[in-house]
Design a protein around this motif. Sequence first.
Motif, PDB file in Angstrom:
ATOM      1  N   GLU A 165     -18.374  36.938 -47.435  1.00 15.49           N
ATOM      2  CA  GLU A 165     -17.949  35.540 -47.377  1.00 15.49           C
ATOM      3  C   GLU A 165     -16.444  35.436 -47.153  1.00 15.49           C
ATOM      4  O   GLU A 165     -15.978  34.601 -46.366  1.00 15.49           O
ATOM      5  N   ARG A 166     -15.677  36.297 -47.864  1.00 17.10           N
ATOM      6  CA  ARG A 166     -14.220  36.274 -47.678  1.00 17.10           C
ATOM      7  C   ARG A 166     -13.847  36.699 -46.263  1.00 17.10           C
ATOM      8  O   ARG A 166     -12.986  36.086 -45.627  1.00 17.10           O
ATOM      9  N   PHE A 167     -14.509  37.738 -45.771  1.00 21.03           N
ATOM     10  CA  PHE A 167     -14.198  38.246 -44.433  1.00 21.03           C
ATOM     11  C   PHE A 167     -14.545  37.205 -43.365  1.00 21.03           C
ATOM     12  O   PHE A 167     -13.788  36.999 -42.411  1.00 21.03           O
ATOM     13  N   THR A 179     -22.492  39.014 -48.760  1.00 22.34           N
ATOM     14  CA  THR A 179     -21.958  39.420 -50.047  1.00 22.34           C
ATOM     15  C   THR A 179     -20.681  38.633 -50.315  1.00 22.34           C
ATOM     16  O   THR A 179     -20.196  37.893 -49.442  1.00 22.34           O
ATOM     17  N   GLU A 180     -20.120  38.794 -51.494  1.00 19.85           N
ATOM     18  CA  GLU A 180     -18.855  38.115 -51.786  1.00 19.85           C
ATOM     19  C   GLU A 180     -17.763  38.565 -50.828  1.00 19.85           C
ATOM     20  O   GLU A 180     -16.981  37.757 -50.327  1.00 19.85           O
ATOM     21  N   ALA A 181     -17.729  39.863 -50.535  1.00 23.78           N
ATOM     22  CA  ALA A 181     -16.752  40.380 -49.572  1.00 23.78           C
ATOM     23  C   ALA A 181     -17.029  39.834 -48.176  1.00 23.78           C
ATOM     24  O   ALA A 181     -16.105  39.524 -47.417  1.00 23.78           O
ATOM     25  N   LEU A 203     -21.064  43.910 -46.116  1.00 21.07           N
ATOM     26  CA  LEU A 203     -20.853  42.505 -45.774  1.00 21.07           C
ATOM     27  C   LEU A 203     -22.114  41.662 -45.976  1.00 21.07           C
ATOM     28  O   LEU A 203     -22.022  40.453 -46.201  1.00 21.07           O
ATOM     29  N   ALA A 260     -14.597  33.929 -43.675  1.00 20.17           N
ATOM     30  CA  ALA A 260     -13.615  32.845 -43.730  1.00 20.17           C
ATOM     31  C   ALA A 260     -12.317  33.234 -43.036  1.00 20.17           C
ATOM     32  O   ALA A 260     -11.649  32.394 -42.420  1.00 20.17           O
ATOM     33  N   GLU A 261     -11.972  34.508 -43.081  1.00 12.57           N
ATOM     34  CA  GLU A 261     -10.700  34.962 -42.513  1.00 12.57           C
ATOM     35  C   GLU A 261     -10.773  35.232 -41.011  1.00 12.57           C
ATOM     36  O   GLU A 261      -9.779  35.067 -40.307  1.00 12.57           O
TER      37      GLU A 261
END
Length: 307
Positions: free
Chosen positions: A63-65, A59-61, A48, A67-68
């Motif tokens: 950032e997605r996590f 990391t890109e993952a 992360l 946001a969720e």
Amino acid sequence: MESMSGIECFVRSAEAGSFSEAARRLSLTPAAVSKNVAKLESNLGVRLFQRSTRSLTLTEAGERFLAEVSSGLAIIQSAVANLTSADGQPAGALKISMGTGFGRAYIVPLLGNFLQRYPAIVPDWHFDNRRVDMVAEGFDAAIGGGFELPPGVIARSLAPAHGVLVAAPDYFTNKTLPQSPIDLAQHDGILIRSPQTGRVRPWPLRNHANEQMPITLRIRMTMSDPDAACEAAQLGLGITLIAMPNALPYLESKKLLRVLPDWYVDMGTLSLYFTAQKLLPAKTRAFVDFIVEHFRTQKLAQRFSAF
């Protein structure tokens, strides 16, 4: 199912940009925060954060996590806080930011009534004339003007933010009272420096016809605090431009008088800021409703108007 502690450590570390700052906000050790995040990464099977000796970046993952989960975490924590309130009443530490002079004059006197109504709330009030980052610094609410609204924060308007020119009656003992903004060039000014920029903002004066004129006072001195400027003006040292909430006690006691009463400065709006959660914590909702009610019953919006 990942633990709440691991997800909270991840979210706070992402907000703060460091494990040590997240630890301070969570009252944990940096090692405990780092361990919780590492365990979360291990369970999820993804990295992360990118870590270095000087920085912590998503990391890109990650950032997605973030946001969720971030909004869901706030909702769950609010629900837990409301359920664990004392006897069903709002409870817990209430972290609020407000201007020093404004808070002491208008909010601190309300403490007795507020705590009588909500005895399980513990005020954690911060008095500072700077604009705080509500989300990053963990404030439940803030009172002030000119805040930038980051995602997740909303503003509830309380009153107009008008500025007026004031001076002591003694200042004009051997001077002519200004009749027009042009006359200000002949008078000493007590200017106020912005705590954000360190500069004196060139506010334009307005009148009822919405005409605008510059403020041309001679710089006699500069202050960083509005109440200090009022005290200096009270000594007859010059004219100062001050927000109505700060000026009002001096005007009502006649220690200061308005200069060019047909002119004022529009500084925006005095607002109450808080997070835009679907389930606002009971302690925050209680404070918001209490302050809004007080402004309404005491007609503070009208009193803070320059008109």
